[in-house]
Design a protein around this motif. Structure first.
Motif, PDB file in Angstrom:
ATOM      1  N   SER A 101     -18.306   0.327 -31.262  1.00  0.00           N
ATOM      2  CA  SER A 101     -19.473   1.403 -31.481  1.00  0.00           C
ATOM      3  C   SER A 101     -19.932   1.002 -32.761  1.00  0.00           C
ATOM      4  O   SER A 101     -19.522   0.258 -33.664  1.00  0.00           O
ATOM      5  CB  SER A 101     -18.738   2.681 -31.486  1.00  0.00           C
ATOM      6  OG  SER A 101     -17.685   2.930 -32.447  1.00  0.00           O
ATOM      7  N   THR A 102     -21.070   1.652 -32.945  1.00  0.00           N
ATOM      8  CA  THR A 102     -21.880   1.672 -34.223  1.00  0.00           C
ATOM      9  C   THR A 102     -20.989   2.442 -35.248  1.00  0.00           C
ATOM     10  O   THR A 102     -20.919   1.965 -36.369  1.00  0.00           O
ATOM     11  CB  THR A 102     -23.256   2.577 -34.173  1.00  0.00           C
ATOM     12  OG1 THR A 102     -22.818   3.751 -33.807  1.00  0.00           O
ATOM     13  CG2 THR A 102     -24.050   1.614 -33.185  1.00  0.00           C
ATOM     14  N   GLU A 103     -20.098   3.401 -34.992  1.00  0.00           N
ATOM     15  CA  GLU A 103     -19.211   4.028 -35.732  1.00  0.00           C
ATOM     16  C   GLU A 103     -18.234   2.896 -36.549  1.00  0.00           C
ATOM     17  O   GLU A 103     -17.839   2.944 -37.628  1.00  0.00           O
ATOM     18  CB  GLU A 103     -18.389   4.941 -35.193  1.00  0.00           C
ATOM     19  CG  GLU A 103     -19.301   6.546 -34.883  1.00  0.00           C
ATOM     20  CD  GLU A 103     -20.197   5.993 -33.552  1.00  0.00           C
ATOM     21  OE1 GLU A 103     -21.233   6.870 -33.692  1.00  0.00           O
ATOM     22  OE2 GLU A 103     -19.955   5.393 -32.760  1.00  0.00           O
ATOM     23  N   ILE A 157     -18.532  -0.419 -36.801  1.00  0.00           N
ATOM     24  CA  ILE A 157     -19.575  -1.227 -37.499  1.00  0.00           C
ATOM     25  C   ILE A 157     -19.470  -0.474 -38.898  1.00  0.00           C
ATOM     26  O   ILE A 157     -19.533  -1.067 -40.208  1.00  0.00           O
ATOM     27  CB  ILE A 157     -20.967  -1.390 -37.240  1.00  0.00           C
ATOM     28  CG1 ILE A 157     -20.901  -2.232 -35.762  1.00  0.00           C
ATOM     29  CG2 ILE A 157     -21.762  -2.023 -38.122  1.00  0.00           C
ATOM     30  CD1 ILE A 157     -22.209  -2.494 -35.259  1.00  0.00           C
ATOM     31  N   TYR A 177     -18.461  -7.949 -32.230  1.00  0.00           N
ATOM     32  CA  TYR A 177     -18.991  -6.836 -31.382  1.00  0.00           C
ATOM     33  C   TYR A 177     -18.972  -7.157 -29.895  1.00  0.00           C
ATOM     34  O   TYR A 177     -19.314  -6.192 -29.136  1.00  0.00           O
ATOM     35  CB  TYR A 177     -20.304  -6.191 -31.988  1.00  0.00           C
ATOM     36  CG  TYR A 177     -20.623  -4.953 -31.520  1.00  0.00           C
ATOM     37  CD1 TYR A 177     -20.405  -4.050 -31.969  1.00  0.00           C
ATOM     38  CD2 TYR A 177     -21.761  -5.163 -30.410  1.00  0.00           C
ATOM     39  CE1 TYR A 177     -20.918  -2.676 -31.613  1.00  0.00           C
ATOM     40  CE2 TYR A 177     -22.364  -3.786 -30.291  1.00  0.00           C
ATOM     41  CZ  TYR A 177     -21.586  -2.651 -30.649  1.00  0.00           C
ATOM     42  OH  TYR A 177     -22.254  -1.431 -30.245  1.00  0.00           O
ATOM     43  N   LEU A 230     -27.707  -4.397 -28.774  1.00  0.00           N
ATOM     44  CA  LEU A 230     -27.644  -3.730 -30.108  1.00  0.00           C
ATOM     45  C   LEU A 230     -29.004  -4.204 -31.006  1.00  0.00           C
ATOM     46  O   LEU A 230     -29.583  -3.167 -31.488  1.00  0.00           O
ATOM     47  CB  LEU A 230     -26.578  -3.849 -30.781  1.00  0.00           C
ATOM     48  CG  LEU A 230     -26.389  -3.103 -32.161  1.00  0.00           C
ATOM     49  CD1 LEU A 230     -25.950  -1.640 -31.814  1.00  0.00           C
ATOM     50  CD2 LEU A 230     -25.116  -3.625 -33.014  1.00  0.00           C
ATOM     51  N   GLU A 242     -30.512  -0.773 -31.422  1.00  0.00           N
ATOM     52  CA  GLU A 242     -30.169  -0.063 -32.460  1.00  0.00           C
ATOM     53  C   GLU A 242     -30.164  -1.076 -33.631  1.00  0.00           C
ATOM     54  O   GLU A 242     -29.128  -1.443 -34.018  1.00  0.00           O
ATOM     55  CB  GLU A 242     -28.517   0.702 -32.466  1.00  0.00           C
ATOM     56  CG  GLU A 242     -28.714   1.932 -31.437  1.00  0.00           C
ATOM     57  CD  GLU A 242     -27.138   2.612 -31.526  1.00  0.00           C
ATOM     58  OE1 GLU A 242     -26.991   3.283 -32.448  1.00  0.00           O
ATOM     59  OE2 GLU A 242     -26.500   2.234 -30.435  1.00  0.00           O
ATOM     60  N   ASP A 252     -30.814  -1.135 -36.865  1.00  0.00           N
ATOM     61  CA  ASP A 252     -30.365  -0.797 -38.014  1.00  0.00           C
ATOM     62  C   ASP A 252     -28.791  -0.945 -37.917  1.00  0.00           C
ATOM     63  O   ASP A 252     -28.226  -1.433 -39.125  1.00  0.00           O
ATOM     64  CB  ASP A 252     -30.663   0.793 -38.306  1.00  0.00           C
ATOM     65  CG  ASP A 252     -31.941   0.820 -38.675  1.00  0.00           C
ATOM     66  OD1 ASP A 252     -32.648  -0.304 -39.029  1.00  0.00           O
ATOM     67  OD2 ASP A 252     -32.521   2.083 -38.745  1.00  0.00           O
ATOM     68  N   ALA A 253     -28.162  -0.793 -36.926  1.00  0.00           N
ATOM     69  CA  ALA A 253     -26.588  -0.983 -36.928  1.00  0.00           C
ATOM     70  C   ALA A 253     -26.477  -2.456 -36.815  1.00  0.00           C
ATOM     71  O   ALA A 253     -25.422  -2.955 -37.704  1.00  0.00           O
ATOM     72  CB  ALA A 253     -26.088  -0.364 -35.682  1.00  0.00           C
ATOM     73  N   ALA A 254     -27.172  -3.130 -36.062  1.00  0.00           N
ATOM     74  CA  ALA A 254     -27.101  -4.420 -36.090  1.00  0.00           C
ATOM     75  C   ALA A 254     -27.308  -5.229 -37.733  1.00  0.00           C
ATOM     76  O   ALA A 254     -26.701  -6.160 -38.041  1.00  0.00           O
ATOM     77  CB  ALA A 254     -27.978  -5.233 -35.046  1.00  0.00           C
ATOM     78  N   GLU A 313     -26.719  -3.769 -40.366  1.00  0.00           N
ATOM     79  CA  GLU A 313     -25.600  -3.250 -41.121  1.00  0.00           C
ATOM     80  C   GLU A 313     -24.311  -4.268 -40.902  1.00  0.00           C
ATOM     81  O   GLU A 313     -23.625  -4.807 -41.929  1.00  0.00           O
ATOM     82  CB  GLU A 313     -25.075  -2.018 -41.026  1.00  0.00           C
ATOM     83  CG  GLU A 313     -24.008  -1.582 -41.652  1.00  0.00           C
ATOM     84  CD  GLU A 313     -23.500  -0.131 -41.391  1.00  0.00           C
ATOM     85  OE1 GLU A 313     -22.759   0.434 -42.073  1.00  0.00           O
ATOM     86  OE2 GLU A 313     -23.917   0.477 -40.361  1.00  0.00           O
TER      87      GLU A 313
END
Length: 337
Positions: free
Chosen positions: A96-98, A100, A147, A155, A159, A161-163, A165
């Motif tokens: 999940s992005t969490e 990350i 991931y 992703l 998303e 921004d998460a990628a 990060e």
């Protein structure tokens, strides 16, 4: 005194004869009677394989093992080992992005990284007649192994921004590793970024090349070169590869060397691209010689071309095909530039 890689590259380009640098370590492992598991876990076994190949073949550079799991393992990924096959990442570390956001960039003390640094240090101390190229994974390929490769493609679209990060954390670790390899005495690093070939040229720039370029700007010096490898590139993202400013570019057998070489700067080396499986591993020596001669004919107008395999030669690659590779280069009429 440390070899000046800028001068080495210029010498390769100015030579009338084509040189060869196949990406291979597994034949040396097998010649020494060792297993893949032993070589990827023990720096001394790894080093001995590199030296065995240096003694047997006139490659213009030596290469350590291309292992796309060492960095992921250091982050905490589960790795599957085999005596006869390259290691593979088992499952996924991040869901999940969490995950990350919580991910910590590890030190270089974990996993098998110390053994790889040991192998490079030992080889660098012994090899003086040619450059030594270490190996590392590229940022996007590492992110995909952490991931899941399919999900990272989703992703970057849904998303980003998460990628970014995740890519920033991967880049931070790879940069530390590259600096340690340089400190160990390697003359360059072959950065394997095959997953970047899954993206368009524009995506490749945003989610791979900008991060690779950051590493290149930090680690590449006159004495240390970055060789960017992308065997996933079919020709559609060569321009993105060149955006990185790497000193050399290594191409897989999915692309046409004639076409990709048009985008390689004349001051950089373009390397490739004999099929590592269907030719190196599975073909007959006569087919190897035919493939090499055909590629050499196509490359006559590119003085910055270096003959190579399209990727790492796999375990159980027969020696007679490697012998045929070098014999074809030796006997084929060389261009008059």
């Amino acid at each position: 005194m440390r070899m000046n890689m800028e001068n080495w590259i210029k010498t390769i380009i100015q030579k009338k004869e084509v040189v060869a640098i196949p990406v291979m370590t597994h034949p040396g492992i097998e010649l020494n009677g060792k297993t893949v598991r032993e070589a990827v876990s023990d720096g001394t076994v790894h080093y001995e394989a590199v030296m065995t190949l240096c003694e047997r073949y006139p490659s213009a550079a030596a290469c350590t093992i291309m292992d796309l799991t060492t960095e992921a393992e250091c982050f905490g990924a589960d790795i599957e080992f085999s005596d006869i096959a390259v290691p593979a990442v088992r499952g996924r570390l991040l869901n999940s992005t969490e995950d990350i956001a919580r991910l910590k960039v590890p030190s270089l003390a974990g996993g098998r990284i110390p053994e790889y640094l040991k192998a490079n240090l030992m080889a660098a101390e012994k090899i003086s007649d040619r450059p030594l190229f270490a190996g590392c994974i590229g940022p996007f390929s590492l992110a995909g192994r952490l991931y899941d490769m399919s999900d990272i493609m989703v992703l970057i679209c849904e998303e980003p921004d998460a990628a970014h990060e995740l890519l920033s954390k991967c880049t931070e670790f790879i940069l530390k590793y590259c600096m340690a390899l340089r400190e160990a005495g390697a003359n360059g690093v072959l950065m394997a970024e095959p997953a970047a070939g899954l993206m368009s040229n524009e995506q490749c720039i945003d989610f791979s090349s900008l991060y690779v370029k950051y590493i290149v700007n930090k680690v590449q010096t006159p004495e240390f070169s970055v060789i960017l490898h992308n065997c996933g590139n079919t020709g559609h993202c060569t321009k993105a590869m060149v955006e990185t400013g790497a000193a050399m570019y290594h191409f897989g057998n999915k692309c046409s060397m004639c076409e990709v070489m048009k985008d390689v700067p004349p001051t950089a080396l373009g390397m490739g691209n004999i099929d590592p499986v269907s030719i190196f591993k599975d073909a007959m020596p006569s087919q190897m010689k035919q493939a090499v001669c055909h590629l050499l004919e196509q490359m006559r107008r590119f003085p910055n071309f270096v003959l190579s395999s399209g990727c790492d030669t796999p375990p159980q690659t027969p020696l007679h095909n490697i012998d045929a590779f070098f014999e074809a280069l030796k006997t084929h009429p060389q261009p008059s530039l």
